[in-house]
Scaffold this active site. Structure first.
Site, short mmCIF file in Angstrom:
data_model
loop_
_atom_site.label_atom_id
_atom_site.label_comp_id
_atom_site.label_asym_id
_atom_site.label_seq_id
_atom_site.Cartn_x
_atom_site.Cartn_y
_atom_site.Cartn_z
N PRO A 1 3.33 -21.26 -12.55
CA PRO A 1 4.61 -21.95 -12.37
C PRO A 1 5.65 -21.08 -11.66
O PRO A 1 6.65 -21.61 -11.17
CB PRO A 1 5.06 -22.26 -13.81
CG PRO A 1 3.84 -22.12 -14.65
CD PRO A 1 2.97 -21.13 -13.96
N GLU B 1 -1.18 -16.14 -21.53
CA GLU B 1 0.16 -15.92 -20.96
C GLU B 1 0.08 -15.49 -19.50
O GLU B 1 1.09 -15.11 -18.91
CB GLU B 1 0.92 -14.87 -21.77
CG GLU B 1 1.15 -15.24 -23.22
CD GLU B 1 1.70 -16.65 -23.38
OE1 GLU B 1 2.76 -16.92 -22.78
OE2 GLU B 1 1.06 -17.47 -24.06
N ARG C 1 -10.20 -32.01 1.64
CA ARG C 1 -10.20 -33.25 2.41
C ARG C 1 -9.68 -33.05 3.83
O ARG C 1 -9.87 -33.92 4.68
CB ARG C 1 -9.39 -34.34 1.68
CG ARG C 1 -7.93 -34.03 1.55
CD ARG C 1 -7.23 -35.01 0.63
NE ARG C 1 -7.06 -36.34 1.22
CZ ARG C 1 -6.17 -36.63 2.16
NH1 ARG C 1 -5.36 -35.70 2.63
NH2 ARG C 1 -6.08 -37.85 2.63
N ASP D 1 -1.92 -40.05 6.52
CA ASP D 1 -1.40 -39.66 5.21
C ASP D 1 0.11 -39.73 5.16
O ASP D 1 0.78 -39.46 6.14
CB ASP D 1 -1.77 -38.20 4.90
CG ASP D 1 -3.22 -38.06 4.56
OD1 ASP D 1 -3.86 -39.09 4.28
OD2 ASP D 1 -3.70 -36.91 4.58
N1 4GX Z 1 1.11 -24.56 -11.12
N2 4GX Z 1 -0.19 -22.74 -15.22
C1 4GX Z 1 -1.06 -20.43 -15.02
C2 4GX Z 1 -1.02 -18.93 -16.90
C3 4GX Z 1 0.28 -18.20 -16.73
C4 4GX Z 1 1.21 -18.13 -17.78
C5 4GX Z 1 2.40 -17.48 -17.58
C6 4GX Z 1 1.70 -16.94 -15.40
C7 4GX Z 1 2.62 -16.86 -16.40
C8 4GX Z 1 0.57 -23.85 -13.12
C9 4GX Z 1 1.43 -24.69 -12.38
C10 4GX Z 1 0.59 -23.67 -14.57
C11 4GX Z 1 -0.06 -22.56 -16.65
C12 4GX Z 1 -1.22 -21.88 -14.60
C13 4GX Z 1 0.07 -21.11 -17.03
N3 4GX Z 1 0.54 -17.60 -15.55
N4 4GX Z 1 -0.22 -23.27 -12.24
N5 4GX Z 1 -1.01 -20.32 -16.48
N6 4GX Z 1 2.42 -25.47 -12.85
O1 4GX Z 1 1.33 -24.36 -15.22
O2 4GX Z 1 0.10 -23.68 -11.01
#
Ligand code: 4GX
Length: 258
Positions: free
Chosen positions: A89, A116, A154, A169
């Site tokens: 995120p 985490e 794709r 698209d």
């Molecule tokens: N877009 N996640 C990564 C592990 C994490 C936790 C804390 C870094 C810090 C996500 C998203 C996503 C959940 C993948 C937490 N990484 N990934 N994961 N939104 O929510 O790509």
């Protein structure tokens, strides 16, 4: 193109990439998806891949060592440099623009974090780009990786047929898609816009363009603000707006003067 996915859930990622257009792209040899499990590179008897977070607090962090060994093996096994993406995120938002740039690379690796996340030192050393699929929290990077594989897969040459062409698209021109209809022409739920039944291809093209512009204006003004509109597009959007406001006033039983 080859995509290497680093994940504690390889079966899940593989199954996601085996369906539909992207699955067919793999069968046609246009795309290769391989998985790497950090657990296979753990060295202790318990095959440990995570540790408690320094500084205290709940949650576990993916450790450096198994991932260092994994990246060593991955880079050893590739003749070309691999562009490494971490899904989180905290990353830059995935857009069709970023999808296009990834799709043009010969090799991309997707690092999926659980718990985490991953020890920051490993990220600083191995990761080229951090990407987020949206402002919400998943329980791991696998679904985000599946989103990237689908959007990138794709776009590989030969993955889509003419009807599906990426030219058509939404986002290919920065606008949302127009509405679509199929048989029957008349139904209890309503009728198909007559212009689509008429065979006047120029009129159909204008109608679709107008709907794309109008929907983007209504639903995603942020996208519209990024677009440079030519004269025809501005005229079509004006027409859409006038019709939209006229319909609103009719609905409210009031006139524009009220
Ligand atoms: N877009 N996640 C990564 C592990 C994490 C936790 C804390 C870094 C810090 C996500 C998203 C996503 C959940 C993948 C937490 N990484 N990934 N994961 N939104 O929510 O790509």
């Amino acid at each position: 193109m080859r995509i290497d996915v680093i994940t504690l859930f390889p079966d899940f990622v593989r199954q996601c990439s085996e369906v539909g257009v992207v699955g067919r792209a793999q069968q046609r040899g246009l795309l290769q998806v391989e998985t790497w499990n950090p657990r296979d590179y753990a060295t202790d008897n318990y095959r440990t891949v995570d540790g408690r977070t320094f500084g205290g607090g709940p949650g576990m962090v993916m450790m450096i060592e198994p991932l260092r060994a994994l990246f060593g093996a991955l880079r050893e096994a590739s003749d070309e440099p691999t562009h490494v993406v971490y899904l989180s995120p905290q990353g830059a938002r995935l857009t069709q623009d970023r999808v296009r740039k990834l799709a043009a690379r010969p090799r991309v690796a997707l690092l999926c974090g659980r718990y985490e996340g991953v020890d920051e030192r490993l990220l600083a050393h191995e990761v080229d780009e951090e990407i987020s699929v949206g402002d919400y929290v998943l329980s791991g990077g696998e679904l985000a990786a599946a989103v990237v594989i689908d959007a990138v897969g794709r776009l590989q040459d030969g993955a889509l047929n003419d009807a599906q062409s990426a030219q058509q698209d939404s986002f290919s021109d920065g606008l949302l898609d127009c509405p679509h209809y199929t048989r029957p022409e008349t139904d209890a739920l309503g009728t198909v816009p007559p212009v689509l039944l008429g065979g006047d291809h120029a009129a159909i093209r204008r109608w679709r363009r107008k709907q794309s512009l109008g929907r983007t204006w209504l639903r995603r003004p942020d996208l519209l603000a990024q677009c440079v509109l030519d004269e025809e597009s501005r005229a079509l959007l004006d027409e859409f707006r006038r019709e939209h406001f006229a319909a609103q006033h009719l609905e409210a039983g009031t006139g524009p003067q009220d």
